[in-house]
Enzyme design. Structure first.
Site, PDB file in Angstrom:
ATOM      1  N   ASP A  86       0.833  -1.218   0.000  1.00 59.01           N
ATOM      2  CA  ASP A  86       0.000   0.000   0.000  1.00 59.01           C
ATOM      3  C   ASP A  86       0.862   1.261   0.000  1.00 59.01           C
ATOM      4  OD1 ASP A  86       0.988  -0.030   2.537  1.00 59.01           O
ATOM      5  OD2 ASP A  86      -0.930   0.087   3.573  1.00 59.01           O
ATOM      6  N   ASP A 106       8.482   4.283  21.498  1.00 56.48           N
ATOM      7  CA  ASP A 106       8.295   5.730  21.591  1.00 56.48           C
ATOM      8  C   ASP A 106       7.064   5.968  22.462  1.00 56.48           C
ATOM      9  OD1 ASP A 106       8.562   8.488  20.809  1.00 56.48           O
ATOM     10  OD2 ASP A 106       9.415   7.763  18.927  1.00 56.48           O
ATOM     11  N   ASP A 148       8.955  11.085  24.313  1.00 52.70           N
ATOM     12  CA  ASP A 148       8.837  12.134  23.301  1.00 52.70           C
ATOM     13  C   ASP A 148       8.533  13.497  23.926  1.00 52.70           C
ATOM     14  OD1 ASP A 148       8.331  12.783  20.358  1.00 52.70           O
ATOM     15  OD2 ASP A 148       6.483  13.483  21.267  1.00 52.70           O
ATOM     16  N   GLU A 201      13.684  12.726  25.301  1.00 55.69           N
ATOM     17  CA  GLU A 201      13.970  13.606  24.171  1.00 55.69           C
ATOM     18  C   GLU A 201      14.028  15.010  24.753  1.00 55.69           C
ATOM     19  OE1 GLU A 201      10.926  14.870  21.506  1.00 55.69           O
ATOM     20  OE2 GLU A 201      12.311  15.263  19.904  1.00 55.69           O
ATOM     21  N   HIS A 247      14.554  11.150  12.718  1.00 51.22           N
ATOM     22  CA  HIS A 247      13.434  11.490  11.825  1.00 51.22           C
ATOM     23  C   HIS A 247      13.070  12.975  11.859  1.00 51.22           C
ATOM     24  CE1 HIS A 247      11.905  11.141  15.812  1.00 51.22           C
ATOM     25  NE2 HIS A 247      10.769  11.692  15.442  1.00 51.22           N
ATOM     26  N   ASP A 248      13.723  13.751  12.699  1.00 49.99           N
ATOM     27  CA  ASP A 248      13.397  15.182  12.827  1.00 49.99           C
ATOM     28  C   ASP A 248      14.450  16.097  12.225  1.00 49.99           C
ATOM     29  OD1 ASP A 248      11.015  14.769  14.204  1.00 49.99           O
ATOM     30  OD2 ASP A 248      12.004  14.754  16.153  1.00 49.99           O
TER      31      ASP A 248
END
Ligand code: GLC
Length: 561
Positions: free
Chosen positions: A32, A105, A207, A264, A332-333
């Protein structure tokens, strides 16, 4: 057993090499165009082959995906696009069977506005869930300014006509902040943590954690306040009740199991960071600070090697006796590691990726290696706003437009710094869509996939991938790289970052060239006789006690006694 206060005391979580997986972009098992948990299961042997010992997987809870899973609508359900709870159970078993720990996370500064708690909370001022979030009744006037990272106007207060009140959202309007001052909220969160630990989770990545506690009277900010990184952290988070809440979480959850928690964010000073993780605080185990990835943040402010060394060295220095930090160069940031700190041109991408991986895997602190960096994947550098998928990019664009900013410059910065750079699909082979999916992926594939991919690198002994494997094995087999003290050598050298790692009578020296030309490095007297433990070139030239390094050469030497 007495608990040592010394940061060299042995702990299993200090010894991990953590591999971060962005599930949406890792491997799509059902065609997908979106990565999923079954996709991770299919790649378990690959992950094991990297020599990493733990994984951190970004959120896969049920979510409407306003912020790719960081907006959670049900903490005990798996996102439909990613699979179901049976897949989760199979995945975690697969990791544990391979002796790989699993870090989850935990996003509990905020939920999705589609979470049942928020639906209830917003329904009436008298609802039992009203105090799960921060509300400001409109009859008191507009609340004092609070900054929002993802809001089109940068405004963290959103007016909700249904109850004539504003709610707080430090991130997008679909991510309302939870009210941690409410003991019921904390109890719910500890329950969620117990639920996942019982399912086998070995650690939590907390997070946006420094933001959970804030001054809930929401006073005006002091004069001179600006929406820059330091001020935002200082005034929006690290609030008066933070440590009480963390100690409670430690007592209620963490201390009951063999799990660890990494925050984080580390506040805005060393003192803040130590207050979160020093062993005698009984709070968390590790923090990660942002200074390392904020070195030279902006195209007008490029970083120098001196800045890079200074930031990493001052954190090492501050944590040499107490506390523990993590080491990372990408996630990822932020943009891809090689584009940011190395050189992603065709000529130097390979050498500089290997060099940066050498840094990550020979530093003190727990390394976090971002998926794809083991291949030297680089930024995609989108040019048009409609190519971006990230809410931060899309709403940041609208904000910049409405403020009349120089849009050409804005787009240049975005192209380099956007989070989407590190979210493009994993490059598995040179087939269509890089072998990530049989259908068009949710975000474009980097077109260098024909050369940069796992299949091509598996068969090449000198690939970035195989170099990464050598380094993980080196770290795992040599405690000097984990527990050894860190000391910069020749710290003013503008081309080479050099440091020693020392444990008992073992001394190792790491030399990292950060330039595209040859450079020389005077070996210290105690390293004139050495063995080469790691090298990203086939040779190391030594002349008269001086090492002659090639472009982006990285060598690891151990002293010969
Ligand atoms: C953290 C995450 C980031 C997310 C934000 C809001 O900074 O790393 O991806 O957008 O929190 O949850």
């Amino acid at each position: 057993m007495a608990i040592s206060k010394n940061s060299s005391s042995k702990k299993w979580w200090k010894e991990q090499i953590i591999y971060q997986i962005y599930p949406r972009s890792f491997f799509d098992s059902d065609g997908d165009g979106i990565g999923d948990l079954k996709g991770i299961i299919e790649k378990l042997d690959y992950i094991k082959s990297l020599g990493v010992t733990a994984v951190w997987v970004n959120p896969f809870y049920a979510s409407p995906n306003d912020d790719n899973g960081y907006d959670i609508s049900d903490y005990r359900k798996i996102m439909d696009e990613f699979g179901n709870m049976d897949d989760f159970d199979e995945m975690i078993k697969g990791f544990h069977d391979r002796d790989i720990k699993f870090v989850m996370d935990l996003v509990v500064n905020h939920t999705s506005d589609e979470h049942e708690w928020f639906k209830q909370s917003r329904s009436s001022r008298y609802n039992l869930y009203r105090d799960y979030y921060h509300w400001w009744p409109a009859e008191k006037g507009k609340p004092n300014h609070r900054f929002s990272y993802f809001d089109e106007k940068g405004d963290a207060w959103k007016y909700d006509a249904h109850t004539d009140a504003y709610y707080l959202h430090y991130f997008s309007a679909k991510q309302p902040d939870l009210n941690w001052e409410n003991p019921e909220v904390r109890r719910e969160i500890y329950d969620i943590m117990h639920f996942w630990v019982r399912k086998g989770v070995d650690g939590f990545r907390l997070d946006a954690f420094q933001f959970i506690s804030k001054d809930t009277s929401f006073p005006p900010f002091p004069k001179g306040y600006q929406n820059n990184v330091v001020d935002v952290i200082k005034h929006h988070g690290m609030g008066p009740t933070l440590h009480d809440h963390i100690r409670e979480m430690n007592k209620e959850v963490l201390s009951k199991y063999e799990v660890f928690a990494v925050s984080e964010g580390a506040g805005s000073s060393f003192e803040d960071a130590h207050s979160l993780v020093d062993e005698d605080r009984n709070e968390l185990q590790m923090v990660y600070h942002f200074e390392g990835v904020e070195v030279g943040n902006g195209l007008d402010d490029p970083h120098t090697l001196a800045d890079f060394k200074q930031v990493h060295s001052k954190w090492e220095e501050s944590f040499k006796d107490k506390g523990w930090i993590s080491i990372f160069l990408a996630n990822h940031d932020v943009p891809r590691m090689v584009s940011r700190f190395g050189n992603d041109s065709d000529e130097f991408r390979v050498a500089s990726s290997k060099m940066l991986n050498t840094f990550l895997l020979t530093m003190r602190g727990t390394p976090y290696c971002y998926f794809g960096d083991e291949l030297g994947m680089k930024n995609i550098y989108f040019q048009h706003i409609n190519e971006y998928q990230d809410i931060a990019a899309k709403n940041g664009y609208k904000k910049a437009l409405s403020e009349g900013r120089d849009m050409k410059k804005f787009m240049q910065n975005l192209s380099f710094y956007s989070r989407d750079n590190s979210r493009t699909p994993m490059q598995w082979d040179n087939s269509e869509h890089a072998g990530f999916s049989s259908d068009s992926p949710w975000i474009a594939v980097n077109q260098d996939y024909k050369e940069v991919n796992v299949a091509a690198q598996e068969t090449c002994p000198d690939s970035v991938l195989n170099h990464f494997r050598k380094l993980t094995s080196l770290r795992t087999n040599n405690p000097v790289l984990i527990y050894g003290t860190y000391q910069q050598v020749d710290k003013d050298n503008p081309e080479v970052y050099a440091y020693s790692r020392t444990l008992d009578n073992q001394v190792w020296l790491v030399l990292l060239s950060f330039v595209e030309t040859d450079s020389t490095f005077q070996l210290p007297d105690n390293m004139q006789s050495f063995e080469i433990q790691g090298n990203n070139y086939s040779e190391l030239h030594i002349n008269d006690g001086r090492a002659k390094l090639k472009a982006y050469q990285a060598v690891v030497l151990s002293q010969k006694s």
